[in-house]
Scaffold this active site. Structure first.
Site, mmCIF file in Angstrom:
data_model
loop_
_atom_site.group_PDB
_atom_site.id
_atom_site.type_symbol
_atom_site.label_atom_id
_atom_site.label_comp_id
_atom_site.label_asym_id
_atom_site.label_seq_id
_atom_site.Cartn_x
_atom_site.Cartn_y
_atom_site.Cartn_z
ATOM 1 N N LYS A 13 0.691 -1.124 0.065
ATOM 2 C CA LYS A 13 0.062 -0.104 0.001
ATOM 3 C C LYS A 13 0.828 1.422 0.082
ATOM 4 O O LYS A 13 0.337 2.356 -0.570
ATOM 5 C CB LYS A 13 -0.948 -0.039 1.168
ATOM 6 C CG LYS A 13 -0.379 -0.147 2.618
ATOM 7 C CD LYS A 13 -1.583 -0.191 3.689
ATOM 8 C CE LYS A 13 -1.064 -0.084 4.973
ATOM 9 N NZ LYS A 13 -0.145 -1.183 5.336
ATOM 10 N N ARG A 88 -7.163 2.656 11.792
ATOM 11 C CA ARG A 88 -6.984 1.262 12.309
ATOM 12 C C ARG A 88 -7.933 0.643 12.823
ATOM 13 O O ARG A 88 -7.709 -0.671 13.266
ATOM 14 C CB ARG A 88 -5.514 1.161 12.943
ATOM 15 C CG ARG A 88 -4.332 1.846 12.267
ATOM 16 C CD ARG A 88 -3.074 1.499 13.196
ATOM 17 N NE ARG A 88 -1.869 2.309 12.312
ATOM 18 C CZ ARG A 88 -1.170 1.650 11.709
ATOM 19 N NH1 ARG A 88 -1.498 0.273 11.490
ATOM 20 N NH2 ARG A 88 0.078 2.156 11.210
ATOM 21 N N ARG A 123 12.400 -6.615 1.874
ATOM 22 C CA ARG A 123 12.229 -5.220 1.892
ATOM 23 C C ARG A 123 13.628 -4.795 2.700
ATOM 24 O O ARG A 123 14.036 -5.134 3.702
ATOM 25 C CB ARG A 123 10.788 -4.946 2.989
ATOM 26 C CG ARG A 123 10.749 -3.551 2.618
ATOM 27 C CD ARG A 123 9.073 -3.368 3.147
ATOM 28 N NE ARG A 123 8.702 -3.620 4.319
ATOM 29 C CZ ARG A 123 7.629 -3.302 4.799
ATOM 30 N NH1 ARG A 123 6.589 -2.892 4.028
ATOM 31 N NH2 ARG A 123 7.169 -3.519 6.231
ATOM 32 N N ARG A 155 14.364 -3.918 8.642
ATOM 33 C CA ARG A 155 13.738 -3.440 9.702
ATOM 34 C C ARG A 155 13.663 -4.978 10.770
ATOM 35 O O ARG A 155 13.183 -5.969 10.202
ATOM 36 C CB ARG A 155 12.418 -2.932 9.398
ATOM 37 C CG ARG A 155 12.310 -1.648 8.591
ATOM 38 C CD ARG A 155 10.944 -0.952 8.978
ATOM 39 N NE ARG A 155 9.943 -1.888 8.609
ATOM 40 C CZ ARG A 155 8.638 -1.222 8.752
ATOM 41 N NH1 ARG A 155 8.513 0.103 8.710
ATOM 42 N NH2 ARG A 155 7.705 -1.944 8.544
ATOM 43 N N ARG A 166 2.135 -9.553 13.330
ATOM 44 C CA ARG A 166 1.476 -8.357 12.773
ATOM 45 C C ARG A 166 0.480 -8.719 11.795
ATOM 46 O O ARG A 166 -0.714 -7.945 11.817
ATOM 47 C CB ARG A 166 2.459 -7.698 12.102
ATOM 48 C CG ARG A 166 3.708 -7.096 12.623
ATOM 49 C CD ARG A 166 4.937 -6.428 11.928
ATOM 50 N NE ARG A 166 4.211 -5.063 11.380
ATOM 51 C CZ ARG A 166 4.883 -4.459 10.322
ATOM 52 N NH1 ARG A 166 5.927 -5.020 9.707
ATOM 53 N NH2 ARG A 166 4.267 -3.533 9.768
#
Length: 212
Positions: A13, A88, A123, A155, A166
Site C-alpha cells: 500500500k 486502524r 524489503r 527492519r 503483525r
C-alpha cells in the site's frame, strides 16, 4: 480525490500510495509521518503526543484523531489526500466520519499472508522514509537509497515470526474497518500482483471513476 488506502503489512500500500499521489497530485502521508511532523513542528497536539512517545507509551486515539483532523483541514489537503495507516479501528473510522470529511473511496490491497511473509523478507528501508524491495523495487545502487543516498537497512519487524504476529493483529483489528466501509459502499478491492506495475494498473482501473 479523498482516499483511504488499506492492506496488511507488506501488501504494497505504501508503494501504491506514492504512485497514486504522483498521478493525482495529492499528498500521501502515513499516520506515523503526521505524528512525527506534528511533534517536530511543536503543535499543541504534537507536544502532547511527544510526551507519550518519550515515555514509551502509545499515543491515545483522541490525540491521533486530532492530529489527523488538523492535517486534513490544512491547505496541503485542499485538493484531496491519501490516508495510509488510518483508520486502524472502527472507533477511528467512526471518529473520521464524525469530522464530516468526505471520503470518496477506501482502497484495499489484498495479498495472501504467506506471500506477504516472503515479500517482507526482501524489503529494505531508508531513514528518509523511502522503501525498496530486492526483487520488486530494487534501488539503482544495491543498498543505497535513490532519494537521499543513505544506506538501506532491514527492519527488525520484517522477520517472519514478527510478520506473522503483525498479520494476526491486522486481521483482528483492522479488517473490521473494511466491513465498516463496505457497508457504506466505499470499499474498492484490488488483488495485489507479483509485479508492482501490474498492481499499479489494477489500482488505476479500480479508481478510474472515483471522485469523478
Amino acid at each position: 480525490m479523498n482516499l483511504i488506502i488499506m492492506g496488511a503489512p507488506g501488501a504494497g500500500k505504501g508503494t501504491q500510495s506514492e504512485m497514486i499521489s504522483a498521478r493525482e497530485k495529492i499528498p500521501a502521508i502515513s499516520t506515523g509521518q503526521i505524528l512525527r511532523e506534528a511533534m517536530k513542528a511543536g503543535t499543541e497536539l504534537g507536544a502532547v503526543a511527544k510526551s507519550y512517545v518519550e515515555r514509551g507509551d502509545l499515543v491515545p486515539d483522541e490525540i491521533v484523531i486530532g492530529i489527523v483532523r488538523d492535517y486534513l483541514m490544512s491547505e496541503e489537503c485542499k485538493n484531496g489526500f491519501i490516508l495510509d495507516g488510518f483508520p486502524r479501528s472502527t472507533a477511528q473510522a467512526e471518529a473520521l466520519e464524525k469530522m464530516g470529511v468526505k471520503i470518496d473511496a477506501v482502497l484495499s490491497i489484498e495479498v495472501d499472508d504467506e506471500r506477504i511473509i516472503r515479500r517482507m523478507g526482501g524489503r529494505r528501508v531508508c531513514e528518509c522514509g523511502a522503501s525498496y524491495h530486492t526483487d520488486y523495487l530494487p534501488p539503482k545502487v544495491d543498498g543505497i537509497c535513490d532519494k537521499c543516498g543513505k544506506s538501506l537497512y532491514v527492519r527488525a519487524d520484517d522477520k517472519p515470526e514478527t510478520v506473522r504476529n503483525r498479520l494476526v493483529n491486522y486481521h483482528n483489528q483492522t479488517e473490521p474497518v473494511l466491513n465498516f466501509y463496505r457497508e457504506r459502499g466505499l470499499l474498492v478491492t484490488v488483488v495485489g500482483q507479483e509485479k508492482v506495475e501490474d498492481t499499479t494498473e489494477c489500482v488505476r482501473k479500480a479508481l478510474a471513476s472515483v471522485g469523478k
